[in-house]
Design a protein around this motif. Structure first.
Motif, PDB file in Angstrom:
ATOM      1  N   THR B 345     -39.213  60.928  30.834  1.00 23.66           N
ATOM      2  CA  THR B 345     -39.784  61.724  29.749  1.00 23.66           C
ATOM      3  C   THR B 345     -41.302  61.842  29.918  1.00 23.66           C
ATOM      4  O   THR B 345     -41.864  61.371  30.909  1.00 23.66           O
ATOM      5  CB  THR B 345     -39.392  61.207  28.346  1.00 23.66           C
ATOM      6  N   THR B 351     -43.172  61.485  21.572  1.00 24.52           N
ATOM      7  CA  THR B 351     -41.936  61.626  22.336  1.00 24.52           C
ATOM      8  C   THR B 351     -41.475  60.258  22.834  1.00 24.52           C
ATOM      9  O   THR B 351     -40.320  59.872  22.677  1.00 24.52           O
ATOM     10  CB  THR B 351     -42.162  62.563  23.548  1.00 24.52           C
ATOM     11  N   GLY B 375     -50.171  64.339  27.642  1.00 31.00           N
ATOM     12  CA  GLY B 375     -49.890  64.157  26.229  1.00 31.00           C
ATOM     13  C   GLY B 375     -49.098  65.281  25.590  1.00 31.00           C
ATOM     14  O   GLY B 375     -49.004  65.348  24.372  1.00 31.00           O
ATOM     15  N   SER B 377     -45.637  67.327  24.598  1.00 34.36           N
ATOM     16  CA  SER B 377     -44.220  67.073  24.356  1.00 34.36           C
ATOM     17  C   SER B 377     -43.391  67.772  25.434  1.00 34.36           C
ATOM     18  O   SER B 377     -43.919  68.578  26.202  1.00 34.36           O
ATOM     19  CB  SER B 377     -43.822  67.599  22.982  1.00 34.36           C
ATOM     20  N   VAL B 378     -42.102  67.485  25.467  1.00 36.54           N
ATOM     21  CA  VAL B 378     -41.257  68.028  26.519  1.00 36.54           C
ATOM     22  C   VAL B 378     -41.315  69.554  26.555  1.00 36.54           C
ATOM     23  O   VAL B 378     -41.684  70.166  27.556  1.00 36.54           O
ATOM     24  CB  VAL B 378     -39.783  67.571  26.353  1.00 36.54           C
ATOM     25  N   ALA B 438     -32.977  63.331  21.063  1.00 36.95           N
ATOM     26  CA  ALA B 438     -32.904  61.927  21.452  1.00 36.95           C
ATOM     27  C   ALA B 438     -31.932  61.146  20.569  1.00 36.95           C
ATOM     28  O   ALA B 438     -31.414  60.113  20.981  1.00 36.95           O
ATOM     29  CB  ALA B 438     -34.292  61.300  21.398  1.00 36.95           C
TER      30      ALA B 438
HETATM   31  C1  B12 Z   1     -46.986  70.548  18.290  1.00 36.98           C
HETATM   32  C2  B12 Z   1     -46.721  71.651  19.284  1.00 36.98           C
HETATM   33  C3  B12 Z   1     -47.754  71.987  20.152  1.00 36.98           C
HETATM   34  C4  B12 Z   1     -49.072  71.208  20.230  1.00 36.98           C
HETATM   35  C5  B12 Z   1     -48.980  70.129  21.325  1.00 36.98           C
HETATM   36  C6  B12 Z   1     -48.384  68.870  20.856  1.00 36.98           C
HETATM   37  C7  B12 Z   1     -47.963  68.048  22.031  1.00 36.98           C
HETATM   38  N1  B12 Z   1     -48.494  66.883  22.162  1.00 36.98           N
HETATM   39  O1  B12 Z   1     -47.176  68.456  22.827  1.00 36.98           O
HETATM   40  C8  B12 Z   1     -50.019  72.317  20.712  1.00 36.98           C
HETATM   41  C9  B12 Z   1     -50.582  73.019  19.488  1.00 36.98           C
HETATM   42  C10 B12 Z   1     -51.202  71.832  21.553  1.00 36.98           C
HETATM   43  C11 B12 Z   1     -49.053  73.229  21.439  1.00 36.98           C
HETATM   44  C12 B12 Z   1     -49.452  74.084  22.438  1.00 36.98           C
HETATM   45  C13 B12 Z   1     -48.582  74.968  23.090  1.00 36.98           C
HETATM   46  N2  B12 Z   1     -47.273  75.182  22.785  1.00 36.98           N
HETATM   47 CO1  B12 Z   1     -46.306  74.137  21.458  1.00 36.98          CO
HETATM   48  N3  B12 Z   1     -45.280  73.333  20.123  1.00 36.98           N
HETATM   49  C14 B12 Z   1     -45.479  72.321  19.327  1.00 36.98           C
HETATM   50  C15 B12 Z   1     -44.267  72.095  18.427  1.00 36.98           C
HETATM   51  C16 B12 Z   1     -44.591  72.638  17.052  1.00 36.98           C
HETATM   52  C17 B12 Z   1     -43.801  70.649  18.260  1.00 36.98           C
HETATM   53  C18 B12 Z   1     -43.691  69.860  19.569  1.00 36.98           C
HETATM   54  C19 B12 Z   1     -43.440  68.430  19.254  1.00 36.98           C
HETATM   55  O2  B12 Z   1     -44.345  67.700  18.889  1.00 36.98           O
HETATM   56  N4  B12 Z   1     -42.211  67.987  19.343  1.00 36.98           N
HETATM   57  C20 B12 Z   1     -41.812  66.630  19.054  1.00 36.98           C
HETATM   58  C21 B12 Z   1     -41.486  65.838  20.340  1.00 36.98           C
HETATM   59  C22 B12 Z   1     -41.123  64.409  19.992  1.00 36.98           C
HETATM   60  O3  B12 Z   1     -40.408  66.502  20.947  1.00 36.98           O
HETATM   61  P1  B12 Z   1     -40.006  66.353  22.474  1.00 36.98           P
HETATM   62  O4  B12 Z   1     -41.129  65.901  23.302  1.00 36.98           O
HETATM   63  O5  B12 Z   1     -39.302  67.562  22.912  1.00 36.98           O
HETATM   64  O6  B12 Z   1     -38.938  65.172  22.461  1.00 36.98           O
HETATM   65  C23 B12 Z   1     -37.678  65.332  21.857  1.00 36.98           C
HETATM   66  C24 B12 Z   1     -36.582  65.728  22.820  1.00 36.98           C
HETATM   67  O7  B12 Z   1     -37.057  66.469  23.918  1.00 36.98           O
HETATM   68  C25 B12 Z   1     -35.939  64.446  23.220  1.00 36.98           C
HETATM   69  N5  B12 Z   1     -36.356  63.836  24.472  1.00 36.98           N
HETATM   70  C26 B12 Z   1     -37.615  63.556  24.871  1.00 36.98           C
HETATM   71  N6  B12 Z   1     -37.628  62.936  26.032  1.00 36.98           N
HETATM   72  C27 B12 Z   1     -36.351  62.794  26.419  1.00 36.98           C
HETATM   73  C28 B12 Z   1     -35.819  62.216  27.544  1.00 36.98           C
HETATM   74  C29 B12 Z   1     -34.444  62.211  27.707  1.00 36.98           C
HETATM   75  C30 B12 Z   1     -33.879  61.611  28.947  1.00 36.98           C
HETATM   76  C31 B12 Z   1     -33.620  62.785  26.717  1.00 36.98           C
HETATM   77  C32 B12 Z   1     -32.178  62.771  26.916  1.00 36.98           C
HETATM   78  C33 B12 Z   1     -34.175  63.362  25.566  1.00 36.98           C
HETATM   79  C34 B12 Z   1     -35.527  63.353  25.429  1.00 36.98           C
HETATM   80  O8  B12 Z   1     -36.283  63.524  22.232  1.00 36.98           O
HETATM   81  C35 B12 Z   1     -37.284  63.958  21.366  1.00 36.98           C
HETATM   82  C36 B12 Z   1     -36.742  63.966  19.950  1.00 36.98           C
HETATM   83  O9  B12 Z   1     -35.528  64.562  19.849  1.00 36.98           O
HETATM   84  C37 B12 Z   1     -43.173  72.928  19.175  1.00 36.98           C
HETATM   85  C38 B12 Z   1     -42.163  73.567  18.253  1.00 36.98           C
HETATM   86  C39 B12 Z   1     -41.067  72.647  17.895  1.00 36.98           C
HETATM   87  N7  B12 Z   1     -40.807  72.533  16.607  1.00 36.98           N
HETATM   88  O10 B12 Z   1     -40.492  72.009  18.763  1.00 36.98           O
HETATM   89  C40 B12 Z   1     -43.988  73.971  19.902  1.00 36.98           C
HETATM   90  C41 B12 Z   1     -43.512  74.518  21.250  1.00 36.98           C
HETATM   91  C42 B12 Z   1     -42.948  73.374  22.058  1.00 36.98           C
HETATM   92  N8  B12 Z   1     -44.714  75.028  21.891  1.00 36.98           N
HETATM   93  C43 B12 Z   1     -44.491  76.098  22.597  1.00 36.98           C
HETATM   94  C44 B12 Z   1     -45.489  76.775  23.357  1.00 36.98           C
HETATM   95  C45 B12 Z   1     -45.059  78.053  24.046  1.00 36.98           C
HETATM   96  C46 B12 Z   1     -46.795  76.270  23.457  1.00 36.98           C
HETATM   97  C47 B12 Z   1     -47.942  76.894  24.259  1.00 36.98           C
HETATM   98  C48 B12 Z   1     -47.613  77.234  25.711  1.00 36.98           C
HETATM   99  C49 B12 Z   1     -48.466  78.138  23.581  1.00 36.98           C
HETATM  100  C50 B12 Z   1     -48.306  78.126  22.084  1.00 36.98           C
HETATM  101  N9  B12 Z   1     -47.417  78.937  21.589  1.00 36.98           N
HETATM  102  O11 B12 Z   1     -48.997  77.424  21.388  1.00 36.98           O
HETATM  103  C51 B12 Z   1     -49.057  75.817  24.208  1.00 36.98           C
HETATM  104  C52 B12 Z   1     -49.161  75.033  25.529  1.00 36.98           C
HETATM  105  C53 B12 Z   1     -50.103  73.863  25.475  1.00 36.98           C
HETATM  106  C54 B12 Z   1     -51.098  73.879  26.617  1.00 36.98           C
HETATM  107  N10 B12 Z   1     -51.859  72.821  26.741  1.00 36.98           N
HETATM  108  O12 B12 Z   1     -51.223  74.817  27.335  1.00 36.98           O
HETATM  109  C55 B12 Z   1     -43.069  76.550  22.483  1.00 36.98           C
HETATM  110  C56 B12 Z   1     -42.243  76.308  23.723  1.00 36.98           C
HETATM  111  C57 B12 Z   1     -41.336  77.501  23.978  1.00 36.98           C
HETATM  112  C58 B12 Z   1     -40.236  77.151  24.909  1.00 36.98           C
HETATM  113  N11 B12 Z   1     -39.019  77.131  24.382  1.00 36.98           N
HETATM  114  O13 B12 Z   1     -40.450  76.857  26.038  1.00 36.98           O
HETATM  115  C59 B12 Z   1     -42.588  75.791  21.219  1.00 36.98           C
HETATM  116  C60 B12 Z   1     -41.101  75.465  21.212  1.00 36.98           C
HETATM  117  C61 B12 Z   1     -42.909  76.671  19.996  1.00 36.98           C
HETATM  118  C62 B12 Z   1     -42.354  78.040  20.156  1.00 36.98           C
HETATM  119  N12 B12 Z   1     -43.194  78.954  20.574  1.00 36.98           N
HETATM  120  O14 B12 Z   1     -41.224  78.312  19.922  1.00 36.98           O
HETATM  121  N13 B12 Z   1     -47.787  73.069  20.996  1.00 36.98           N
END
Ligand code: B12
Ligand code: SF4
Lengths: 318, 455
Positions: B345, B351, B375, B377-378, B438
């Motif tokens: 991850t 995350t 830093g 998220s996935v 997760a």
């Molecule tokens: C907060 C956020 C941001 C923050 C960054 C926070 C961060 N640290 O990542 C900011 C504002 C900076 C940001 C920027 C961008 N973001 Co953004 N962001 C989000 C948001 C709202 C929440 C992400 C989050 O914190 N998730 C919580 C964490 C815990 O989730 P996670 O890492 O995925 O982990 C989960 C699972 O993946 C799983 N998991 C994790 N690891 C593992 C490992 C294994 C083995 C398994 C089985 C499961 C698992 O468990 C976790 C809990 O269930 C999402 C929307 C959403 N509601 O998801 C959009 C989102 C991810 N962002 C998106 C995008 C496009 C971007 C940008 C490219 C442009 C933009 N629209 O803002 C930029 C890129 C950043 C860059 N540096 O260039 C899109 C992605 C689209 C896609 N489907 O690919 C999303 C989905 C929003 C959308 N447009 O629909 N973002």
């Protein structure tokens, strides 16, 4: 000299009517008008200020409901009509939000039951309803149409529309004059885009409630909080595509580690705290409908809102 | 905003006022770079020894942070408040989280006082890798007796916890005895009012303490700030004496806005909130955290509100531009053996800790391979191109994963599935796509991993 913060806002939040009383062709005991805000939350002048509404969430299949709520509400969770009645009479909710969780069962096909469930809940409570339809694109269209039809004339709020999935919901809302919840993943621009899509297929601005999605407290709530503030700010600055009231559902808060792995005997306290802290903070950021699942969160929110609005603003029209 | 809004000076305007000697005595290579720092509020005017009086006067007023930085307490547990610059956290960030202080009425028995004091000293709640704690102890002179007050303060100090103290009393005369026990720990004194500010200022000056001033109107506070600064006390906090939550939100917002725009410089001080005074303590805490309070006094909290308040404070005071990060590396859950699953991850703490929490509750020992997505998220990392097959390959090598396990199977997050083929090609490992959420990892490991690993 009186020193006050001044803002050059140019735009009001759209007003939306939830529920229809007899006078307006429905059967609700109460209807609400939300929106109409002209400045930041809780800064409206006395008289104009309104308390946010508290919606109690119920479902028609508790398999999908958090254990802590199933333990607390007991048998009620097996009977949405009774549960809705208690939500009104005992818990003190302003609205009931019914999740048709039964549609999430694998190969669900009993579309007829959807209509019956909505009807029995409508007759069990006089509160306006929010209905959460299916989660499955294949049956969306039928489910939403049945919901819409069952609540014809009641001005319900139907959920949830998302960017890839809004047409069948919008069609049902348009056909039966309900409003809809438009959800986007914590992003101002996406919220705006979805509202534009909805407008283009004919959904009026006064029929949309924005759900910017509520990340749970401790697990991303800060992003939701800021998304709400930014939506409200953009709206006041003149962006009509964002000038709709917002809804917050901290449902995810009941599955976080702190609530899941609570100390013995503290399940209810943790659940209530997590919902309350999320819900009130979201209200401060601009949410006008706060949804909760734990009955004990309701009086806490209502007491806080009353305390925030000494001039006793109430959106209710008996 | 107000018509008379005074903007912070631009770097070039500041430069014009500097001596242009480029002598480096300020610590900067040139007057211009020093000017740029001043403009950003990142340096103090007094660092340049050659300023004339006119320049000092102009620069002092406009480069000073719009809200004064105030330190409460001394030593390890002391904390700083103020120096905030925005109304909305998304405009930049909120810098200094409010101190949440437990209140002890001086009428409590000594054992109780000792217990609460030790609780504030010891209780830590660890979330996403940070230790969250309550900030200090407020002793209130509810008895009205100076002697009882002094005894209570002595009882707190006997615990040797060195927690930042807040002393609350109506009568200025009550403080002298109490200050004997904690006067050198920079206690916060509450409160100066129009009737007693001279005595309160004298106490604050004598002991070098920050002082809360209390008035129930913004105009009243402005007047008191003028009075107290004229008495020579600079470290002030503003108590708006709210009796309802609505009063608090309105007055606190007024103060923040008028201060950061420098419309009313007298309001440039942190805000104090007594959460017990509005009748809805939890609600006051929540609103205090989100709406600009810097010191919040509350009765000791039960576990639910305690954790929720610390968590909300952490959320709201997280820098929106800088996600909290983990060090990339190989982490263990339980004591994994050579056959244990490896889950990949990203290094966004949220995350990591979410996944780790679920993994711990499965009780299946395993490895977590944390790769450096800066830093993100996935999903965000995938969208931003920060998660790539090369990164995964290099991380496997760098963290010696091949020596830790005998198999070559890597479980990746469901949201990273678009990368699965490329990761297989780049690493030579078999890639298994895990669930998106997760929360489902337990079932997945029980069913799919057992199958895949042939166990
Ligand atoms: C907060 C956020 C941001 C923050 C960054 C926070 C961060 N640290 O990542 C900011 C504002 C900076 C940001 C920027 C961008 N973001 Co953004 N962001 C989000 C948001 C709202 C929440 C992400 C989050 O914190 N998730 C919580 C964490 C815990 O989730 P996670 O890492 O995925 O982990 C989960 C699972 O993946 C799983 N998991 C994790 N690891 C593992 C490992 C294994 C083995 C398994 C089985 C499961 C698992 O468990 C976790 C809990 O269930 C999402 C929307 C959403 N509601 O998801 C959009 C989102 C991810 N962002 C998106 C995008 C496009 C971007 C940008 C490219 C442009 C933009 N629209 O803002 C930029 C890129 C950043 C860059 N540096 O260039 C899109 C992605 C689209 C896609 N489907 O690919 C999303 C989905 C929003 C959308 N447009 O629909 N973002
Ligand atoms: S100390 Fe003053 S004069 Fe010397 S370089 Fe710095 S700003 Fe210029």
């Amino acid at each position: 000299m009186t020193l006050k913060a001044t803002f050059d806002w140019t735009q009001e939040i759209e007003t939306i009517t939830l529920g229809a009383t007899k006078a307006n062709g429905g059967t609700r005991k109460v209807a609400y008008t939300i929106g109409g805000g002209t400045t930041l939350p809780f800064l409206e002048p006395a008289g104009a200020a309104k308390a946010p509404l508290v919606a109690f969430e119920i479902c028609d299949n508790p398999v999908f409901w958090p254990q802590v709520i199933r333990d607390y509400c007991g048998d009620l969770t097996n009977n949405p009509a009774d549960w809705a009645k208690v939500a009104e009479a005992q818990y003190g909710a302003d609205l009931v939000r019914l999740y048709l969780t039964s549609t999430r069962l694998r190969d669900f096909s009993d579309i007829g039951s959807v209509k019956t469930t909505v009807e029995t809940v409508l007759s069990a409570t006089g509160l306006p309803l929010i209905i959460e339809g299916s989660n499955e694109p294949k049956i969306d269209s039928e489910v939403f149409l049945k919901c819409g039809e069952a609540g014809q004339g009641e001005r319900m709020l139907l959920g949830t529309a998302e960017a890839g999935r809004y047409r069948s919901l919008a069609a049902a809302a348009l056909a039966y004059n309900h409003s809809i919840i438009a959800q986007s993943p914590i992003d101002v621009n996406l919220a705006k885009q979805l509202n534009i899509l909805l407008r283009e297929i004919g959904v009026q601005r006064d029929h949309i409630v924005i759900d910017p999605y509520t990340g749970s407290l401790g697990y991303g709530f800060e992003y939701s909080y800021s998304a709400m503030e930014r939506i409200r700010f953009s709206a006041m600055k003149g962006d009509t595509d964002l000038a709709m009231p917002m809804i917050c559902s901290p449902a995810d808060s009941l599955t976080v580690k702190e609530v899941r792995e609570h100390e013995p005997g503290l399940g209810d306290e943790m659940a209530v705290s997590w919902e309350f802290y999320t819900g009130l903070a979201a209200a401060a950021a601009g949410a006008e409908i706060i949804c909760v699942r734990h009955p004990k969160t309701i009086p806490l929110l209502k007491q806080a809102f009353a305390n925030l609005l000494p001039a006793a603003g109430n959106a209710g029209v008996p | 905003m107000r018509g008379c809004r005074k903007m912070a000076l631009k770097a070039l305007d500041i430069y014009k006022l500097l001596p242009k000697k480029n002598c480096k005595e300020c610590g900067d290579p040139t007057c211009l770079t020093f000017a740029m720092k001043l403009a950003g509020g990142k340096a103090d005017v007094s660092l340049c020894p050659y300023l004339d009086d006119h320049a000092k006067a102009v620069l002092g007023a406009s480069t000073r942070p719009p809200i004064r930085l105030v330190k409460i307490g001394v030593g390890e547990r002391s904390f700083k408040i103020g120096e905030e610059t925005v109304l909305y956290r998304h405009e930049k960030t909120f810098y200094h989280p409010p101190g949440i202080i437990f209140r002890i009425p001086d009428t409590l028995p000594e054992e109780e006082i000792a217990k609460i004091t030790r609780r504030v000293r010891d209780e830590t709640f660890t979330r996403v890798g940070s230790d969250l704690r309550f900030s200090g102890i407020a002793i209130e002179n509810t008895s009205g007796s100076a002697k009882t007050f002094e005894n209570a303060v002595a009882a707190v100090e006997r615990q040797q916890c060195h927690l930042p103290p807040v002393l609350i009393a109506k009568d200025p005369a009550a403080f002298s005895g109490a200050l004997v026990h904690c006067g050198s720990y920079r206690p916060l004194l509450h409160a100066a009012t129009p009737g007693n500010y001279k005595e309160m200022c004298a106490l604050a000056k004598q002991h070098g303490c920050p002082l809360v001033i209390r008035a129930n109107s913004i105009d009243g506070l402005v007047q008191l700030v003028k009075d107290c600064t004229a008495e020579g006390v600079q470290d002030l906090l503003l108590d708006t004496a709210p009796t309802t939550l609505g009063d608090f939100v309105a007055r606190s917002t007024d103060i923040r806005q008028l201060a950061i725009t420098r419309a009313i410089p007298e309001l440039g001080y942190p805000v104090y909130l007594d959460a017990t005074a509005t009748g809805s303590q939890d609600a006051a805490l929540i609103l205090g955290i989100v709406k600009y309070a810097s010191v919040i006094v509350t009765d000791p909290l039960t576990p639910g509100p305690a954790k929720a308040a610390l968590t909300l404070r952490q959320n709201i005071y997280t820098d929106p531009q800088k996600p909290i990060q983990m060090n990339p590396g190989l982490y263990r859950v339980g004591t994994p053996d050579k056959k244990a699953p490896v889950l990949m991850t990203v290094n966004f703490s949220l995350t990591f800790f979410t996944l780790q929490g679920y993994l711990e509750s499965t009780r299946i020992p395993c490895f977590m391979l944390i790769v450096d997505t800066e830093g993100l998220s996935v999903l965000t990392a995938v969208a931003a191109g920060k998660l790539s097959e090369m990164l995964v390959r290099d991380s496997i090598k760098k963290f010696g994963v091949e020596d830790e396990v005998s198999h070559r199977k890597l479980i990746i997050p469901g949201y990273a599935s678009p990368l699965s083929g490329r990761i297989e090609d780049a690493t030579g490992w078999k890639v298994l796509v895990g669930p998106r959420d997760a929360a489902e990892i337990g079932d997945y490991l029980v069913e799919e991993w057992k199958k895949a690993s042939g166990a």
